[in-house]
Design a protein around this motif. Structure first.
Motif, PDB file in Angstrom:
ATOM      1  N   GLY A  72       0.781  -1.232   0.000  1.00  0.00           N
ATOM      2  CA  GLY A  72       0.000   0.000   0.000  1.00  0.00           C
ATOM      3  C   GLY A  72       0.808   1.275   0.000  1.00  0.00           C
ATOM      4  N   HIS A  73       2.076   1.202   0.350  1.00  0.00           N
ATOM      5  CA  HIS A  73       2.922   2.397   0.411  1.00  0.00           C
ATOM      6  C   HIS A  73       4.375   1.960   0.391  1.00  0.00           C
ATOM      7  CE1 HIS A  73       3.870   1.729   4.745  1.00  0.00           C
ATOM      8  NE2 HIS A  73       2.747   1.052   4.663  1.00  0.00           N
ATOM      9  N   LEU A  74       5.273   2.943   0.213  1.00  0.00           N
ATOM     10  CA  LEU A  74       6.702   2.668   0.185  1.00  0.00           C
ATOM     11  C   LEU A  74       7.399   3.824   0.893  1.00  0.00           C
ATOM     12  CD1 LEU A  74       8.904   0.761  -0.907  1.00  0.00           C
ATOM     13  CD2 LEU A  74       8.939   2.120  -3.005  1.00  0.00           C
ATOM     14  N   ASP A  75       8.053   3.516   2.001  1.00  0.00           N
ATOM     15  CA  ASP A  75       8.660   4.560   2.821  1.00  0.00           C
ATOM     16  C   ASP A  75      10.127   4.807   2.496  1.00  0.00           C
ATOM     17  OD1 ASP A  75       6.456   5.065   5.019  1.00  0.00           O
ATOM     18  OD2 ASP A  75       6.573   2.899   4.713  1.00  0.00           O
ATOM     19  N   ALA A  76      10.816   3.789   2.009  1.00  0.00           N
ATOM     20  CA  ALA A  76      12.245   3.935   1.753  1.00  0.00           C
ATOM     21  C   ALA A  76      12.681   2.987   0.652  1.00  0.00           C
ATOM     22  CB  ALA A  76      13.052   3.654   3.022  1.00  0.00           C
ATOM     23  N   VAL A  77      13.724   3.387  -0.056  1.00  0.00           N
ATOM     24  CA  VAL A  77      14.363   2.504  -1.029  1.00  0.00           C
ATOM     25  C   VAL A  77      15.855   2.500  -0.739  1.00  0.00           C
ATOM     26  CG1 VAL A  77      14.609   4.340  -2.759  1.00  0.00           C
ATOM     27  CG2 VAL A  77      14.676   1.961  -3.481  1.00  0.00           C
ATOM     28  N   VAL A  78      16.459   1.314  -0.774  1.00  0.00           N
ATOM     29  CA  VAL A  78      17.897   1.167  -0.551  1.00  0.00           C
ATOM     30  C   VAL A  78      18.537   0.704  -1.849  1.00  0.00           C
ATOM     31  CG1 VAL A  78      19.697  -0.051   0.727  1.00  0.00           C
ATOM     32  CG2 VAL A  78      17.580   0.609   1.884  1.00  0.00           C
ATOM     33  N   ASN A  79      19.320   1.582  -2.456  1.00  0.00           N
ATOM     34  CA  ASN A  79      20.047   1.241  -3.671  1.00  0.00           C
ATOM     35  C   ASN A  79      21.367   0.583  -3.277  1.00  0.00           C
ATOM     36  OD1 ASN A  79      18.534   2.089  -6.051  1.00  0.00           O
ATOM     37  ND2 ASN A  79      18.666   4.145  -5.174  1.00  0.00           N
ATOM     38  N   ASN A  80      21.308  -0.734  -3.163  1.00  0.00           N
ATOM     39  CA  ASN A  80      22.470  -1.511  -2.735  1.00  0.00           C
ATOM     40  C   ASN A  80      23.128  -2.251  -3.891  1.00  0.00           C
ATOM     41  OD1 ASN A  80      24.138  -3.350  -0.855  1.00  0.00           O
ATOM     42  ND2 ASN A  80      22.822  -4.795  -1.963  1.00  0.00           N
ATOM     43  N   ALA A  81      22.359  -2.628  -4.917  1.00  0.00           N
ATOM     44  CA  ALA A  81      22.916  -3.416  -6.019  1.00  0.00           C
ATOM     45  C   ALA A  81      24.129  -2.715  -6.609  1.00  0.00           C
ATOM     46  CB  ALA A  81      21.860  -3.637  -7.094  1.00  0.00           C
ATOM     47  N   GLY A  82      25.202  -3.455  -6.804  1.00  0.00           N
ATOM     48  CA  GLY A  82      26.418  -2.848  -7.333  1.00  0.00           C
ATOM     49  C   GLY A  82      27.345  -3.878  -7.938  1.00  0.00           C
ATOM     50  N   MET A  83      28.333  -3.375  -8.619  1.00  0.00           N
ATOM     51  CA  MET A  83      29.331  -4.212  -9.289  1.00  0.00           C
ATOM     52  C   MET A  83      30.718  -3.768  -8.848  1.00  0.00           C
ATOM     53  SD  MET A  83      30.046  -4.286 -13.402  1.00  0.00           S
ATOM     54  CE  MET A  83      31.655  -4.768 -14.061  1.00  0.00           C
ATOM     55  N   GLY A  84      31.574  -4.713  -8.519  1.00  0.00           N
ATOM     56  CA  GLY A  84      32.943  -4.403  -8.164  1.00  0.00           C
ATOM     57  C   GLY A  84      33.867  -4.561  -9.360  1.00  0.00           C
ATOM     58  N   LEU A  85      35.032  -3.935  -9.283  1.00  0.00           N
ATOM     59  CA  LEU A  85      36.014  -4.087 -10.348  1.00  0.00           C
ATOM     60  C   LEU A  85      37.405  -3.806  -9.789  1.00  0.00           C
ATOM     61  CD1 LEU A  85      36.566  -4.598 -13.363  1.00  0.00           C
ATOM     62  CD2 LEU A  85      36.380  -2.132 -13.717  1.00  0.00           C
ATOM     63  N   PHE A  86      38.288  -4.769  -9.934  1.00  0.00           N
ATOM     64  CA  PHE A  86      39.674  -4.672  -9.469  1.00  0.00           C
ATOM     65  C   PHE A  86      40.539  -4.960 -10.680  1.00  0.00           C
ATOM     66  CE2 PHE A  86      43.472  -6.553  -7.433  1.00  0.00           C
ATOM     67  CZ  PHE A  86      43.740  -5.608  -6.450  1.00  0.00           C
ATOM     68  N   SER A  87      41.069  -3.908 -11.316  1.00  0.00           N
ATOM     69  CA  SER A  87      41.781  -4.131 -12.569  1.00  0.00           C
ATOM     70  C   SER A  87      42.663  -2.941 -12.906  1.00  0.00           C
ATOM     71  CB  SER A  87      40.782  -4.360 -13.711  1.00  0.00           C
ATOM     72  OG  SER A  87      40.094  -3.159 -14.016  1.00  0.00           O
ATOM     73  N   VAL A  88      43.551  -3.161 -13.860  1.00  0.00           N
ATOM     74  CA  VAL A  88      44.361  -2.082 -14.420  1.00  0.00           C
ATOM     75  C   VAL A  88      43.514  -1.353 -15.454  1.00  0.00           C
ATOM     76  CG1 VAL A  88      46.359  -1.577 -15.870  1.00  0.00           C
ATOM     77  CG2 VAL A  88      46.552  -3.242 -14.008  1.00  0.00           C
ATOM     78  N   PHE A  89      43.384  -0.051 -15.302  1.00  0.00           N
ATOM     79  CA  PHE A  89      42.525   0.712 -16.204  1.00  0.00           C
ATOM     80  C   PHE A  89      42.937   0.554 -17.657  1.00  0.00           C
ATOM     81  CE2 PHE A  89      41.990   4.635 -18.666  1.00  0.00           C
ATOM     82  CZ  PHE A  89      40.598   4.646 -18.763  1.00  0.00           C
ATOM     83  N   GLU A  90      44.232   0.585 -17.928  1.00  0.00           N
ATOM     84  CA  GLU A  90      44.728   0.586 -19.311  1.00  0.00           C
ATOM     85  C   GLU A  90      44.161  -0.566 -20.138  1.00  0.00           C
ATOM     86  OE1 GLU A  90      48.920   0.157 -21.825  1.00  0.00           O
ATOM     87  OE2 GLU A  90      48.985   0.507 -19.650  1.00  0.00           O
ATOM     88  N   THR A  91      44.038  -1.733 -19.519  1.00  0.00           N
ATOM     89  CA  THR A  91      43.606  -2.912 -20.271  1.00  0.00           C
ATOM     90  C   THR A  91      42.176  -3.344 -19.947  1.00  0.00           C
ATOM     91  OG1 THR A  91      44.735  -4.247 -18.592  1.00  0.00           O
ATOM     92  CG2 THR A  91      45.913  -3.821 -20.652  1.00  0.00           C
ATOM     93  N   THR A  92      41.466  -2.554 -19.180  1.00  0.00           N
ATOM     94  CA  THR A  92      40.071  -2.896 -18.889  1.00  0.00           C
ATOM     95  C   THR A  92      39.201  -2.517 -20.083  1.00  0.00           C
ATOM     96  OG1 THR A  92      40.401  -2.473 -16.534  1.00  0.00           O
ATOM     97  CG2 THR A  92      38.133  -2.550 -17.330  1.00  0.00           C
ATOM     98  N   PRO A  93      38.493  -3.459 -20.676  1.00  0.00           N
ATOM     99  CA  PRO A  93      37.671  -3.136 -21.847  1.00  0.00           C
ATOM    100  C   PRO A  93      36.636  -2.059 -21.524  1.00  0.00           C
ATOM    101  CG  PRO A  93      37.884  -5.510 -21.582  1.00  0.00           C
ATOM    102  CD  PRO A  93      38.444  -4.893 -20.335  1.00  0.00           C
ATOM    103  N   GLN A  94      36.378  -1.196 -22.489  1.00  0.00           N
ATOM    104  CA  GLN A  94      35.383  -0.145 -22.291  1.00  0.00           C
ATOM    105  C   GLN A  94      34.019  -0.736 -21.976  1.00  0.00           C
ATOM    106  OE1 GLN A  94      36.037   3.176 -22.151  1.00  0.00           O
ATOM    107  NE2 GLN A  94      33.913   3.344 -21.419  1.00  0.00           N
TER     108      GLN A  94
END
Length: 272
Positions: A72-94
């Motif tokens: 009947g109602h919505l008091d709060a939303v928690v945006n928790n979904a996420g993605m991690g990334l541990f890499s060298v930027f130079e070779t990380t595909p766009q």
């Protein structure tokens, strides 16, 4: 009236712990994840499990509608979904970086767009965005990840001003490193699939070794610590907008408040 929260990314880690915490506090909870069949957590009359992919506007709209129809109602939303990334930027595909921002930045934006009409119709609501200590202190081999979380942090603070007159509050929760989430294991596996140039290898090995150093007991946050902080952010009336959790997060924030020269000396000692 029993309050209701919608949590994204509820399949594991912070999301699962957050669902558990809100249920224990007597709230109705809409636990969302990409595959509801994978849910093996709590069962409750106050729990609704629904599909939601933050990259898919249709699934977001469907989940929000299901939440309001059920409770009947919505008091709060928690945006928790996420993605991690541990890499060298130079070779990380766009394409990987695009997926990172689609999940960590544009995903929460899509969810917020979907819930704003609900909050406006009922006279208010609370948005809690889970960011990262990397948004305050960028960390090695996570430049793109930190950039995505910093973007979410800045977006949250700017949005807070726009919505304040409508009694809609925006809060951020900033966890540090939490070993029990499996983040390092998952991101290391992703990293292993992105070859790094040889020039980076000595530094990579040094940074990976740093994860083996055991901090003092209680220094790092647990999943339950983060979930408790999310609950505080969803219910706190002090006006505080950013909630940090974990000794590493607090130390990093304190270092950031120093002069630029002192902060540079601190971060060089930590990461160079």
């Amino acid at each position: 009236m029993t309050r209701t929260v919608l949590v994204t990314g509820s399949s594991s880690g912070f999301g699962r712990a957050t669902v558990r915490t809100f249920l224990a506090q007597g709230w109705n909870v809409v636990a969302t994840l990409r595959d509801p069949a994978a849910w093996d957590g709590e069962a409750s009359d106050r729990l609704l499990v629904r599909a939601l992919d933050v990259r898919d506007e249709s699934s977001i709209d469907t989940a929000v509608t299901a939440a309001t129809q059920r409770f009947g109602h919505l008091d709060a939303v928690v945006n928790n979904a996420g993605m991690g990334l541990f890499s060298v930027f130079e070779t990380t595909p766009q394409s990987v970086i695009d997926d990172l921002f689609q999940t960590n930045v544009y995903g929460p934006m899509r969810v917020i767009r979907a819930v704003l009409p609900v909050f406006q119709a009922q006279g208010g609501g609370r948005i809690v965005n889970v960011t990262s200590s990397s948004a305050t202190v960028p960390t090695p081999l996570q430049a793109a990840y930190g950039a995505s979380k910093a973007a979410l942090t800045v977006f949250s603070e700017g949005l807070e001003y726009e919505l304040a007159d409508q009694n809609i509050q925006v809060r951020t929760v900033e966890p540090g490193f939490v070993p029990t989430t499996g983040f390092f294991t998952q991101t290391s596996a992703r990293f292993a699939s992105i070859p790094a140039p040889e020039a980076y290898l000595p530094y990579i090995q040094k940074q990976i070794a740093a994860f083996d150093v055991q901090p003092p007991a209680g220094y790092l946050a647990t999943e339950d610590d983060v979930a408790a902080t999310v609950f505080t952010a969803a219910t706190d009336e002090s006006g505080l907008t950013r909630f940090r959790v974990g000794g590493d997060t607090l130390d990093g924030a304190a270092a950031r408040r120093q002069s630029d020269a002192d902060y540079d000396a601190w971060r060089t000692a930590q990461f160079a």
